[in-house]
Write a protein that holds these residues in place. Sequence first.
Motif, mmCIF file in Angstrom:
data_model
loop_
_atom_site.group_PDB
_atom_site.id
_atom_site.type_symbol
_atom_site.label_atom_id
_atom_site.label_comp_id
_atom_site.label_asym_id
_atom_site.label_seq_id
_atom_site.Cartn_x
_atom_site.Cartn_y
_atom_site.Cartn_z
ATOM 1 N N PRO A 141 1.591 -2.302 -6.509
ATOM 2 C CA PRO A 141 0.377 -2.727 -5.812
ATOM 3 C C PRO A 141 0.232 -4.246 -5.873
ATOM 4 O O PRO A 141 0.523 -4.865 -6.895
ATOM 5 C CB PRO A 141 -0.735 -2.030 -6.593
ATOM 6 C CG PRO A 141 -0.074 -0.930 -7.346
ATOM 7 C CD PRO A 141 1.317 -1.387 -7.604
ATOM 8 N N PHE A 152 0.816 -1.219 0.000
ATOM 9 C CA PHE A 152 0.000 0.000 0.000
ATOM 10 C C PHE A 152 0.847 1.265 0.000
ATOM 11 O O PHE A 152 0.313 2.375 0.051
ATOM 12 C CB PHE A 152 -0.961 -0.008 1.197
ATOM 13 C CG PHE A 152 -2.057 -1.021 1.058
ATOM 14 C CD1 PHE A 152 -2.861 -1.043 -0.064
ATOM 15 C CD2 PHE A 152 -2.281 -1.964 2.045
ATOM 16 C CE1 PHE A 152 -3.871 -1.977 -0.214
ATOM 17 C CE2 PHE A 152 -3.286 -2.900 1.910
ATOM 18 C CZ PHE A 152 -4.084 -2.913 0.783
ATOM 19 N N GLU A 164 -10.705 3.625 -1.174
ATOM 20 C CA GLU A 164 -9.860 4.289 -2.170
ATOM 21 C C GLU A 164 -8.587 3.513 -2.480
ATOM 22 O O GLU A 164 -8.038 3.641 -3.559
ATOM 23 C CB GLU A 164 -9.529 5.703 -1.703
ATOM 24 C CG GLU A 164 -10.738 6.630 -1.826
ATOM 25 C CD GLU A 164 -10.377 8.074 -1.625
ATOM 26 O OE1 GLU A 164 -9.555 8.341 -0.731
ATOM 27 O OE2 GLU A 164 -10.922 8.926 -2.338
ATOM 28 N N ARG A 165 -8.096 2.760 -1.513
ATOM 29 C CA ARG A 165 -6.909 1.943 -1.773
ATOM 30 C C ARG A 165 -7.227 0.527 -1.340
ATOM 31 O O ARG A 165 -7.267 0.216 -0.146
ATOM 32 C CB ARG A 165 -5.699 2.479 -1.010
ATOM 33 C CG ARG A 165 -5.319 3.894 -1.382
ATOM 34 C CD ARG A 165 -3.912 4.218 -0.939
ATOM 35 N NE ARG A 165 -2.941 3.479 -1.742
ATOM 36 C CZ ARG A 165 -1.635 3.491 -1.515
ATOM 37 N NH1 ARG A 165 -1.142 4.172 -0.506
ATOM 38 N NH2 ARG A 165 -0.818 2.815 -2.288
ATOM 39 N N HIS A 173 -8.053 -3.873 1.984
ATOM 40 C CA HIS A 173 -7.827 -2.429 1.926
ATOM 41 C C HIS A 173 -6.620 -2.025 2.771
ATOM 42 O O HIS A 173 -5.998 -2.863 3.441
ATOM 43 C CB HIS A 173 -9.086 -1.669 2.353
ATOM 44 C CG HIS A 173 -9.501 -1.953 3.771
ATOM 45 N ND1 HIS A 173 -8.941 -1.311 4.845
ATOM 46 C CD2 HIS A 173 -10.413 -2.829 4.285
ATOM 47 C CE1 HIS A 173 -9.497 -1.754 5.961
ATOM 48 N NE2 HIS A 173 -10.388 -2.681 5.648
ATOM 49 N N HIS A 174 -6.359 -0.734 2.756
ATOM 50 C CA HIS A 174 -5.082 -0.237 3.275
ATOM 51 C C HIS A 174 -5.076 0.092 4.763
ATOM 52 O O HIS A 174 -4.030 0.451 5.300
ATOM 53 C CB HIS A 174 -4.682 1.015 2.492
ATOM 54 C CG HIS A 174 -5.530 2.210 2.812
ATOM 55 N ND1 HIS A 174 -6.877 2.262 2.541
ATOM 56 C CD2 HIS A 174 -5.227 3.394 3.379
ATOM 57 C CE1 HIS A 174 -7.359 3.427 2.937
ATOM 58 N NE2 HIS A 174 -6.377 4.137 3.450
ATOM 59 N N CYS A 199 -11.037 5.270 -8.396
ATOM 60 C CA CYS A 199 -10.721 6.314 -7.411
ATOM 61 C C CYS A 199 -11.449 7.622 -7.711
ATOM 62 O O CYS A 199 -11.794 8.355 -6.796
ATOM 63 C CB CYS A 199 -9.219 6.584 -7.384
ATOM 64 S SG CYS A 199 -8.279 5.276 -6.601
ATOM 65 N N GLU A 205 -6.188 2.985 -11.499
ATOM 66 C CA GLU A 205 -7.331 2.775 -10.606
ATOM 67 C C GLU A 205 -8.432 3.809 -10.898
ATOM 68 O O GLU A 205 -8.639 4.732 -10.118
ATOM 69 C CB GLU A 205 -6.907 2.881 -9.148
ATOM 70 C CG GLU A 205 -5.957 1.784 -8.720
ATOM 71 C CD GLU A 205 -5.660 1.858 -7.224
ATOM 72 O OE1 GLU A 205 -6.596 1.695 -6.434
ATOM 73 O OE2 GLU A 205 -4.505 2.089 -6.874
#
Lengths: 394, 145
Positions: free
Chosen positions: A173, A147, A290-291, A301-302, B98, B95
């Motif tokens: 990633p 991340f 979002e990540r 996720h992050h 986003c 991505e």
Amino acid sequence: MTGRAHLARRPLASALCVVAALIAVAAIAAAGRLETFDFLSPGACDRPEPGVRSADFLMGTYVVISAEGPEADPAVEEAMAVLRDIHRHLDPSAPQSDLAALAASPGRDIPVSTHLIAVLEIADDVNRVSGGAFDPSIGPVVHLWGFDADPGPSDGPDGGSDAGPEDGSATRPRTAPPTAGEVTEALGLTGWHDVTWDAARRTARLARPGMSLALGGIAKGYAVDSAAQVLAGAGVDRAVIDAGGDLYLLGTKPSGEPWRIAVRHPRAEGFLGVLELPGGTAVATSGDYERFFVHEGRRYHHILDPSTGWPVSGVVSVTVLAPTAAEADALATALFVLGPERGLELAESLERVEALMVDEAGTIHLTTGMRAVFSPELSGEDSRSGGRGGDDGD
Amino acid sequence: MTRGSGLGLNPADLRLGAVILTVALLAWAPLGWRLAGAPPDTDFQRKVFVVTTPEGAVALPADRDACYVVTGSLGKTVVEVVDGRARIAASPCPEPACHAGWVDRPGERRVCLPNRVVVEMVTRSDGKAAPGGGSDSETYDAETH
């Protein structure tokens, strides 16, 4: 008989004609200005310009300062300079950052910036009150999960309000989670008690090789606070400092109405609702949206639990109000890790801290004070979403 | 002098004055219509989309449907404006989720960080975006996410 002589004999008539002509010219000029008003050409406007806006890509996100007041222009310029200085010291993508220097010299006291010292002090407070739910020493685990990866030529995606790169190295990633053994090994390189600093000497130390700091959950908030201090010190009337959704609201709106802050919906397009807030409030949100990557149908996720090294489950979004953006930023991560029950309990126990948490079922949990300032979004696309648009209790 | 007015104006003066006043009134008419007929938020605080790229910023009218191609750090990016809304319709970033979604209210913003392209709607006052400039219930001063 010349015209000049004629006009000389009719002074009142001449004056009327001149006035009428001036009216016509002024009207044409005014109408023309409205037609050609160009946002990118502020010089075309000859009235005083009350608003100053400056933006840049810093701290791994898009930072915007909007300010108003007699000294707003130089103050915003100075605030942006401070933000760039913080970026240079605290952003892991910056080659000469304090984070890179610390990771490169474990076991030694390393000279660092006052910015890092200040961030470590705030992080220590949040680590303590949260029982370790917020722990910037989680850097090696963040790195393992990828991340901290740089997806392109820029500073990396936003959403790093919680995890961030730690040693300046770029990874890619992940598309699959690490093994349990890898996570356990990385966890062995963490530990907040092994991060020490001396504020008087402006030095910091990571105790063991392989350790690193992830300040993604606090550095942006600290940067927002620093900019706000510059603006307030310069006498700016009002301002909004926005670092990728970490906000500080300075002063009051011209109308006297509260600031209106939209809260992004974690699972649908649009907003979960709106916060109506007084000046002097900081806002930050941590979300899992979002990540992340999806592997075999599961979202990773992050936002990582410092005690397990795995992504936190049970919560999808946390929004925190606090006196400072650094506190709001760090507490948003801490509450996310703690979950709705313990998270709200912590928020209720802290002075001037309020929280909004959305769990995996879409249920919205609010602290007492948050109920007074949060209004759910009821229109359009948002009403279809999983969020229940209202307080349903804790 | 017998046909002149008490102000000392003769018929030629009156004709000239009438012509000039008529021109003046006609010139003011569109401006008056604007000031009287335009909604408050589109009068001196007009809504526009601002698209920021590594090459600079451009303002796009919210009331004109169009697709615009801008250049981000990663390459060509399509910004679409439809029905007063704007979005990053196509981007070479890894991505795209986003920055998915429309921007249709002042204070909203979509950011493609890897590509360094930003689409936002701003309310401007006197030609520049000012904090807290919006006052209607559809306007946000900022967004947290």
